[in-house]
Design an enzyme around this catalytic site. Structure first.
Site, PDB file in Angstrom:
ATOM      1  N   HIS A   1       0.821  -1.225   0.000  1.00 37.12           N
ATOM      2  CA  HIS A   1       0.000   0.000   0.000  1.00 37.12           C
ATOM      3  C   HIS A   1       0.850   1.269   0.000  1.00 37.12           C
ATOM      4  O   HIS A   1       1.253   1.746   1.056  1.00 37.12           O
ATOM      5  CB  HIS A   1      -0.920  -0.020   1.225  1.00 37.12           C
ATOM      6  CG  HIS A   1      -1.986   1.019   1.189  1.00 37.12           C
ATOM      7  ND1 HIS A   1      -3.169   0.889   1.855  1.00 37.12           N
ATOM      8  CD2 HIS A   1      -2.057   2.223   0.570  1.00 37.12           C
ATOM      9  CE1 HIS A   1      -3.914   1.960   1.651  1.00 37.12           C
ATOM     10  NE2 HIS A   1      -3.256   2.798   0.878  1.00 37.12           N
TER      11      HIS A   1
ATOM     12  N   LEU B   1       2.268   6.519  -5.203  1.00 37.74           N
ATOM     13  CA  LEU B   1       3.448   7.021  -5.918  1.00 37.74           C
ATOM     14  C   LEU B   1       3.147   8.275  -6.750  1.00 37.74           C
ATOM     15  O   LEU B   1       4.057   8.868  -7.320  1.00 37.74           O
ATOM     16  CB  LEU B   1       4.073   5.920  -6.786  1.00 37.74           C
ATOM     17  CG  LEU B   1       4.589   4.697  -6.013  1.00 37.74           C
ATOM     18  CD1 LEU B   1       5.261   3.711  -6.958  1.00 37.74           C
ATOM     19  CD2 LEU B   1       5.537   5.081  -4.881  1.00 37.74           C
TER      20      LEU B   1
ATOM     21  N   HIS C   1     -10.435   0.558   0.796  1.00 38.50           N
ATOM     22  CA  HIS C   1     -10.155   1.717   1.645  1.00 38.50           C
ATOM     23  C   HIS C   1     -11.173   1.836   2.786  1.00 38.50           C
ATOM     24  O   HIS C   1     -10.860   2.432   3.822  1.00 38.50           O
ATOM     25  CB  HIS C   1     -10.132   2.960   0.748  1.00 38.50           C
ATOM     26  CG  HIS C   1     -10.148   4.259   1.464  1.00 38.50           C
ATOM     27  ND1 HIS C   1      -9.024   4.810   2.037  1.00 38.50           N
ATOM     28  CD2 HIS C   1     -11.156   5.142   1.709  1.00 38.50           C
ATOM     29  CE1 HIS C   1      -9.340   5.977   2.581  1.00 38.50           C
ATOM     30  NE2 HIS C   1     -10.623   6.206   2.393  1.00 38.50           N
TER      31      HIS C   1
ATOM     32  N   HIS D   1      -5.280  -0.412   5.807  1.00 40.62           N
ATOM     33  CA  HIS D   1      -5.036   0.473   6.961  1.00 40.62           C
ATOM     34  C   HIS D   1      -6.087   0.381   8.063  1.00 40.62           C
ATOM     35  O   HIS D   1      -6.767   1.373   8.370  1.00 40.62           O
ATOM     36  CB  HIS D   1      -4.842   1.914   6.513  1.00 40.62           C
ATOM     37  CG  HIS D   1      -5.774   2.430   5.439  1.00 40.62           C
ATOM     38  ND1 HIS D   1      -7.132   2.221   5.451  1.00 40.62           N
ATOM     39  CD2 HIS D   1      -5.525   3.160   4.332  1.00 40.62           C
ATOM     40  CE1 HIS D   1      -7.669   2.810   4.392  1.00 40.62           C
ATOM     41  NE2 HIS D   1      -6.715   3.377   3.696  1.00 40.62           N
TER      42      HIS D   1
ATOM     43  N   ASN E   1      -5.711   9.506   6.998  1.00 40.12           N
ATOM     44  CA  ASN E   1      -7.022   8.886   6.861  1.00 40.12           C
ATOM     45  C   ASN E   1      -6.866   7.402   6.522  1.00 40.12           C
ATOM     46  O   ASN E   1      -6.235   7.088   5.518  1.00 40.12           O
ATOM     47  CB  ASN E   1      -7.821   9.589   5.758  1.00 40.12           C
ATOM     48  CG  ASN E   1      -9.265   9.120   5.705  1.00 40.12           C
ATOM     49  OD1 ASN E   1      -9.797   8.646   6.701  1.00 40.12           O
ATOM     50  ND2 ASN E   1      -9.876   9.231   4.545  1.00 40.12           N
TER      51      ASN E   1
ATOM     52  N   ASP F   1       0.901   2.680   3.697  1.00 45.47           N
ATOM     53  CA  ASP F   1       0.049   3.764   3.166  1.00 45.47           C
ATOM     54  C   ASP F   1       0.897   5.024   2.924  1.00 45.47           C
ATOM     55  O   ASP F   1       0.420   6.142   3.150  1.00 45.47           O
ATOM     56  CB  ASP F   1      -1.141   4.060   4.091  1.00 45.47           C
ATOM     57  CG  ASP F   1      -2.232   4.864   3.385  1.00 45.47           C
ATOM     58  OD1 ASP F   1      -2.160   5.042   2.155  1.00 45.47           O
ATOM     59  OD2 ASP F   1      -3.161   5.330   4.081  1.00 45.47           O
TER      60      ASP F   1
ATOM     61  N   HIS G   1       3.041  14.238   0.344  1.00 45.69           N
ATOM     62  CA  HIS G   1       2.451  15.520  -0.068  1.00 45.69           C
ATOM     63  C   HIS G   1       3.546  16.575  -0.004  1.00 45.69           C
ATOM     64  O   HIS G   1       4.577  16.373   0.652  1.00 45.69           O
ATOM     65  CB  HIS G   1       1.302  15.913   0.863  1.00 45.69           C
ATOM     66  CG  HIS G   1       0.124  14.989   0.793  1.00 45.69           C
ATOM     67  ND1 HIS G   1      -0.691  14.918  -0.308  1.00 45.69           N
ATOM     68  CD2 HIS G   1      -0.355  14.078   1.681  1.00 45.69           C
ATOM     69  CE1 HIS G   1      -1.639  14.014  -0.092  1.00 45.69           C
ATOM     70  NE2 HIS G   1      -1.451  13.472   1.099  1.00 45.69           N
TER      71      HIS G   1
ATOM     72  N   PHE H   1      -4.817  14.571   3.681  1.00 46.58           N
ATOM     73  CA  PHE H   1      -4.520  13.436   4.554  1.00 46.58           C
ATOM     74  C   PHE H   1      -3.257  12.714   4.072  1.00 46.58           C
ATOM     75  O   PHE H   1      -3.046  12.584   2.869  1.00 46.58           O
ATOM     76  CB  PHE H   1      -5.667  12.427   4.496  1.00 46.58           C
ATOM     77  CG  PHE H   1      -6.952  12.869   5.117  1.00 46.58           C
ATOM     78  CD1 PHE H   1      -7.124  12.808   6.493  1.00 46.58           C
ATOM     79  CD2 PHE H   1      -8.017  13.335   4.340  1.00 46.58           C
ATOM     80  CE1 PHE H   1      -8.333  13.180   7.081  1.00 46.58           C
ATOM     81  CE2 PHE H   1      -9.222  13.709   4.913  1.00 46.58           C
ATOM     82  CZ  PHE H   1      -9.386  13.641   6.291  1.00 46.58           C
ATOM     83  N   GLY H   2      -2.471  12.184   4.975  1.00 44.02           N
ATOM     84  CA  GLY H   2      -1.409  11.267   4.572  1.00 44.02           C
ATOM     85  C   GLY H   2      -0.078  11.492   5.260  1.00 44.02           C
ATOM     86  O   GLY H   2       0.265  12.609   5.648  1.00 44.02           O
TER      87      GLY H   2
HETATM   88  O1  DOR Z   1      -4.069   9.442   4.494  1.00 43.39           O
HETATM   89  C1  DOR Z   1      -4.374   9.073   3.380  1.00 43.39           C
HETATM   90  N1  DOR Z   1      -3.725   9.502   2.282  1.00 43.39           N
HETATM   91  N2  DOR Z   1      -5.383   8.231   3.243  1.00 43.39           N
HETATM   92  C2  DOR Z   1      -5.857   7.879   2.047  1.00 43.39           C
HETATM   93  O2  DOR Z   1      -6.732   7.087   1.994  1.00 43.39           O
HETATM   94  C3  DOR Z   1      -5.327   8.488   0.815  1.00 43.39           C
HETATM   95  C4  DOR Z   1      -3.948   8.916   1.003  1.00 43.39           C
HETATM   96  C5  DOR Z   1      -3.468   9.813  -0.082  1.00 43.39           C
HETATM   97  O3  DOR Z   1      -3.664   9.521  -1.259  1.00 43.39           O
HETATM   98  O4  DOR Z   1      -2.853  10.837   0.238  1.00 43.39           O
HETATM   99 ZN    ZN Z   2      -7.002   4.518   2.008  1.00 44.22          ZN
HETATM  100 ZN    ZN Z   3      -3.777   4.736   0.796  1.00 45.92          ZN
END
Ligand code: DOR
Ligand code: ZN
Ligand code: ZN
Ligand code: ZN
Length: 383
Positions: free
Chosen positions: A18, A21, A137, A190, A236, A263, A267, A281-282
């Site tokens: 997971h 990219l 997801h 996740h 998320n 995951d 960003h 998110f991420g």
């Molecule tokens: O935290 C997250 N980032 N959760 C997700 O489901 C998508 C991901 C993203 O693509 O940044």
């Molecule tokens: Zn996800």
């Molecule tokens: Zn993801």
């Protein structure tokens, strides 16, 4: 050439089912090149990448593009996970046989849940026929709404809108029911909540082909630690309560959650400098997953090193019928060489990923990859 591995540990290369990219479409966040380099630096030899690109990975051309890019650079095996619905819009199903033929290893609308049960059921029927796992997801967006962290005490204290864990559990419950009637392999991404773990236990108890993954951040962090002025804590599904975290640990140790997956969600700095309610998110994970897991699960005596290697390499290979996962004598190997004595402070500035977004910055961790090899060719060398 000989590689001196004195005082080092040789493991089968790690497999991350997971990652994001970002190519095509969001190359400023990550590219297949930078992301697969980060994978190699983290000891990963195979990564499966999610379809929430622009355009989404919803047709055979994009699947082939991803594989070609990865092969051109050669830092890791990159396995595309294709979208379940066109544009991940939840309506029209993608051409699953064509995606499989092009090399997709699974189906997901990651970044979004498939909201309509009829679409998911039909996707599962076809996926079952073509032996493709659904890698879900699990989010009911009518319940998660505009939330930006876990709903509950911590969110109330910070005055931030919450995402309840039932937004995750409702979808997992639905998809378990559908997996039972269709016979499809359902892999739950996740997993963050106790309620979801109870559902996966129920499914496994019924002998259903349901598997689950857990991310290092859900095993190690909780919502009460969130710094609302630092959006690197925003992810998320969100970091949840201590009770949820303990349930994740227990489920990971007893095998209810089968594998570790990062995951990895890079960003830009600019995006993550936005206020908590607005930032995307991420968290990135590829370059710190093993050191975090080694430090907090092996060094603490919760599991053995061999057990961790199983959850990060052998078991994902087995569950998803992939190459790698074990070293075959006499064959070119996917492997990583680890310095289990090395201790470093996590420094995002040193990441090969374009993403620097991690709440683990500044933490000490022990056990770092020093050399990675894919199909017998060195893909990372820190010596
Ligand atoms: O935290 C997250 N980032 N959760 C997700 O489901 C998508 C991901 C993203 O693509 O940044
Ligand atoms: Zn996800
Ligand atoms: Zn993801
Ligand atoms: Zn390139």
């Amino acid at each position: 050439t000989l590689i001196d591995c004195t005082n080092l540990f040789i493991s089968p290369g790690f497999i991350d089912m997971h990652v994001h990219l970002r190519e095509p479409g969001f190359e400023y966040k990550e590219t297949i090149e930078s992301g697969s380099k980060a994978a190699a630096a983290g000891g990963f030899t195979t990564v499966a990448c999610m379809p929430n690109t622009r355009p989404a990975t919803d047709n055979a051309d994009i699947v082939r593009f991803i594989i070609e890019q990865a092969n051109k650079h050669g830092y890791a095996r990159v396995l595309p996970i294709a979208a379940i619905t066109a544009g991940q819009k939840g309506e029209e199903l993608t051409d699953i046989p064509a995606l499989k033929e092009a090399g997709a290893v699974g189906l997901s609308d990651d970044g979004r849940g498939v909201q309509r049960a009829d679409r998911m059921k039909r996707a599962m029927e076809i996926a079952k026929q073509y032996d493709m796992p659904l890698i879900i997801h699990a989010e009911d967006e009518t319940l998660s709404g505009k939330g930006c962290m876990n709903a509950g005490e911590a969110a109330e204290r910070l005055g931030l809108p919450g995402i309840p864990d039932d937004a995750e559990a409702v979808m997992v419950a639905r998809d378990i029911v559908l997996a039972e009637v269709t016979g499809a392999h359902l892999h739950v991404c996740h997993v963050s909540a106790k309620s979801v773990i109870e559902l996966i236990r129920y499914a496994k108890g019924r002998g259903l082909p349901v598997t689950g993954e857990v991310a290092p951040h859900h095993l190690l962090l909780t919502d009460d630690q969130i710094d609302p002025d630092n959006s690197d804590w925003k992810v998320n599904p969100p970091l949840r309560t201590k009770r949820d975290r303990e349930a994740c640990i227990e489920a990971f140790l007893d095998g209810t959650l089968d594998i570790v997956a990062t995951d990895h969600a890079p960003h830009s700095v600019e995006e993550k400098q936005k206020p908590f309610t607005e930032a995307p998110f991420g968290m990135v994970g590829l370059e710190i997953a093993f050191p975090l897991m080694y430090t907090h699960f092996v060094k603490t005596g919760r599991m053995t090193l061999n057990e961790l290697v199983d959850r990060m390499a052998t078991r994902p290979a087995k569950l998803f019928k992939l190459q790698g996962g074990r070293i075959q004598p006499g064959e070119p190997a996917d492997l990583t060489v680890l310095d289990l004595h090395a201790t470093k402070v996590i420094d995002p500035a040193s990441f090969l990923s374009k993403g620097k977004n991690t709440p683990f910055a500044g933490q000490k961790a022990q056990g770092w990859p020093v050399l990675t090899m894919v199909d017998g060719v060195v893909s990372f060398d820190a010596r």
